[in-house]
Write an enzyme that holds these catalytic residues in place. Sequence first.
Site, short mmCIF file in Angstrom:
data_model
loop_
_atom_site.label_atom_id
_atom_site.label_comp_id
_atom_site.label_asym_id
_atom_site.label_seq_id
_atom_site.Cartn_x
_atom_site.Cartn_y
_atom_site.Cartn_z
CD GLN A 1 -2.66 -1.31 2.52
OE1 GLN A 1 -1.98 -1.67 3.48
NE2 GLN A 1 -3.97 -1.13 2.61
NE ARG B 1 -14.10 3.11 7.29
CZ ARG B 1 -12.78 2.89 7.24
NH1 ARG B 1 -12.11 3.13 6.13
NH2 ARG B 1 -12.15 2.44 8.30
CG ASP C 1 -8.80 3.90 4.67
OD1 ASP C 1 -9.26 3.35 5.70
OD2 ASP C 1 -7.70 3.61 4.17
CD GLU D 1 -9.89 4.60 9.57
OE1 GLU D 1 -9.47 3.77 10.39
OE2 GLU D 1 -9.19 4.97 8.60
CG HIS E 1 -12.91 -3.13 9.10
ND1 HIS E 1 -13.40 -1.85 9.29
CD2 HIS E 1 -11.71 -2.98 8.49
CE1 HIS E 1 -12.53 -0.98 8.79
NE2 HIS E 1 -11.50 -1.64 8.30
CG ASP E 2 -9.54 -1.31 11.04
OD1 ASP E 2 -9.08 -2.26 10.37
OD2 ASP E 2 -9.66 -0.16 10.60
NE ARG F 1 -6.40 -5.33 10.48
CZ ARG F 1 -6.15 -4.47 9.48
NH1 ARG F 1 -6.69 -3.26 9.50
NH2 ARG F 1 -5.36 -4.81 8.48
C1 GLC Z 1 -8.00 1.98 7.72
C2 GLC Z 1 -8.81 0.72 7.55
C3 GLC Z 1 -7.94 -0.44 7.79
C4 GLC Z 1 -6.82 -0.43 6.81
C5 GLC Z 1 -6.10 0.92 6.80
C6 GLC Z 1 -5.28 1.07 5.59
O1 GLC Z 1 -7.54 2.17 8.98
O2 GLC Z 1 -9.92 0.76 8.40
O3 GLC Z 1 -8.66 -1.64 7.74
O4 GLC Z 1 -5.91 -1.42 7.16
O5 GLC Z 1 -6.97 2.01 6.79
O6 GLC Z 1 -6.09 1.36 4.46
C1 GLC Z 2 -5.77 3.22 11.58
C2 GLC Z 2 -5.32 3.43 13.02
C3 GLC Z 2 -4.71 2.22 13.59
C4 GLC Z 2 -5.39 1.03 13.01
C5 GLC Z 2 -5.09 0.93 11.56
C6 GLC Z 2 -5.84 -0.14 10.86
O1 GLC Z 2 -5.56 4.31 10.80
O2 GLC Z 2 -4.58 4.56 13.27
O3 GLC Z 2 -4.83 2.21 14.99
O4 GLC Z 2 -4.93 -0.11 13.62
O5 GLC Z 2 -5.28 2.11 10.90
O6 GLC Z 2 -5.99 -1.25 11.62
#
Ligand code: GLC
Ligand code: GLC
Length: 643
Positions: free
Chosen positions: A256, A286, A288, A330, A394-395, A511
């Site tokens: 990524q 959303r 991200d 988010e 989901h996190d 997760r």
């Molecule tokens: C956000 C999502 C998470 C993902 C991360 C990178 O935090 O909720 O699932 O891993 O962004 O896109």
């Molecule tokens: C988010 C958060 C982190 C989270 C991750 C995805 O942006 O900052 O705490 O664990 O991305 O899981």
Amino acid sequence: MTRLDDEFDIQRGPILSLAESHAGRLDDAFLSRFGAHAPRLHALFRRLYGERPDGLEQLAAVIGEAAASWNARPLELRARDAQREQEPTWFESERMLGAVAYVDRYGGDLEGIRAQIPYFEELGLTYLHLMPLFESPEGNSDGGYAVSSYRKVNPALGTMEQLASLAADLRLAGISLVVDFIFNHTSNEHEWAQKAIAREPEYEDFYLIFPDREMPDAYERTVREIFPDDHPGAFVPMPGAGNEGRWIWATFYHFQWDLNYPNPAVFRAMAGEMLFLANQGVEVLRMDAVAFIWKRLGTPCESLPEAHLLLQAFNAVLAMAAPSLLFKSEAIVHPDEVIEYISPNECRLSYNPLQMALTWEALATRDPRMLRQALERRHDLPPGTAWVNYVRSHDDIGWTFADEDAAEFGIHGYPHRRFLNDFYVGRFPGSFARGVPFQENPKTGDARVTGTTASLAGIEAGDPGGEDRVVLAHAIALSTGGIPLLYLGDEVAQLNDRSYADDPDRAGDSRWVHRPHRPAERYAQRMDAATPAGRVFARMMRLLEVRRATPEFAGNRLIGFDAGHPRVLGYQRTGDGITTRVLALVNVGDDAAHVSAETLSGFRAGAEDLIEGGSVDLAGGWMLPAHGIAWLRVTPRPEPVAP
Ligand code: GLC
Ligand code: GLC
């Protein structure tokens, strides 16, 4: 090439003619929104890209894309734009109910999700977040958060046409479609990334690529490690022939790659992808990983001022071309930072990670003080915005409370987070929770927690309070304001799924333990009160029904309430222009708790029990069972008049 001038008016003409040459035709509706929002977009571009020789050209290109996108906007979406303009705070209604699911895991594919619409109506959903459904790498794609094309649906799930028609069907059912705008990074398989690997300068400038370790080392002195299990620090070696020794910024997984927003071509390109999604019928995006989108040496590279300017700029683009669309932030960061993303000019909606984490904190400690403090101090929002309140996502759960807040109770952040992690992964003696650790970092002692609501709340462990805690946690999210968000499956008490550990693409990411497939057998039991699924579902349905019928739950206004008991959380909700209030009482303890008559003496004795139904008398106080909740419609007594 022309730089941006201080004065918008000087550049209005050239911008409009460039935009017109791009879009073909600018209609009155667009021109009027251009008049309202282009000056702020111009000012934001000045601040972000004032030094760039191509500033004006890029701004005009963005506005041209906005105009073309408006011209292509389907009629029913324009009708939605007009409707939302009449009713701009539609999302504050007590009838709002959100849910989230993975397309593949919950429905198999988009058609499978469509087949669930009757069930969504049974729940009363008005908002459905489908997890990332775009083309992404085979194998590990971070659950789709590594996007290879924003314009293609992952072929295993369906097509873009199917997504647009699903959005239309959902709209008919009163449900707004929510999808992610993953704009901090693309996957390494995205066309732009492939061109960067091939050393095309235009696309190398889309990412943050360095010739050696000098700058990466300098940045890493101050940035946090987000996925230390995947790679240390924030950079990974750049693959491909001729790239030996080069490094590229990758905050999350190594595949990524963070986008280089100081390049206005990146903003223009991503604005185009956003507008494309807007015209598919998505109603909420959303946003991200908002905190990470801008980097500066010597800082943590999170929540920098430019991150806000970028969101405001995306917001201004939308306001011109798809005005009914909303952003949801988010930002899972310190509460002082979370709040900064929430405004009508940035994100109207935001996850409320603090309330989520403190709900679990209160259940572990049986002490509601930190949650109460957050509700009284950190709950207010600017007008025209709303929280999205959830029990889990989901996190992972990160303990994002402010150390300063905890210190007021003599609680120290570091050991308290350690305790909470131990408690929720079942390492603390007597814990009812069966969570799993996520990204434990031995260097810093950090860790986060994963697990379904039922497994974290005690059902998996067979704790007698497990079902109550599932209901209690949801009751908080349903009654504190904004949009409550349900993780589908939690309403039938779905447990952890440890089988991810056998899947090489998922084993490294715990997760997945709380992202199971749709639990068909638990859904089949949902009317059977002899099963945990049936009991939890019946109680949840009752709460959902009461919430929709309770105007005091609309909006965000919340008044604190001291329940006078160490295990009981109290708060009051009051709608606009309503003389009654709803008093919520929540017992996080394992024993029954009595709220005294004196504590309740500010209300008339006659009240209404919304959950059980019927009139009740508060003259003798109120008894809450262990892990019990009450929603009481009360009438404040008039203030005694001073003689
Ligand atoms: C956000 C999502 C998470 C993902 C991360 C990178 O935090 O909720 O699932 O891993 O962004 O896109
Ligand atoms: C988010 C958060 C982190 C989270 C991750 C995805 O942006 O900052 O705490 O664990 O991305 O899981």
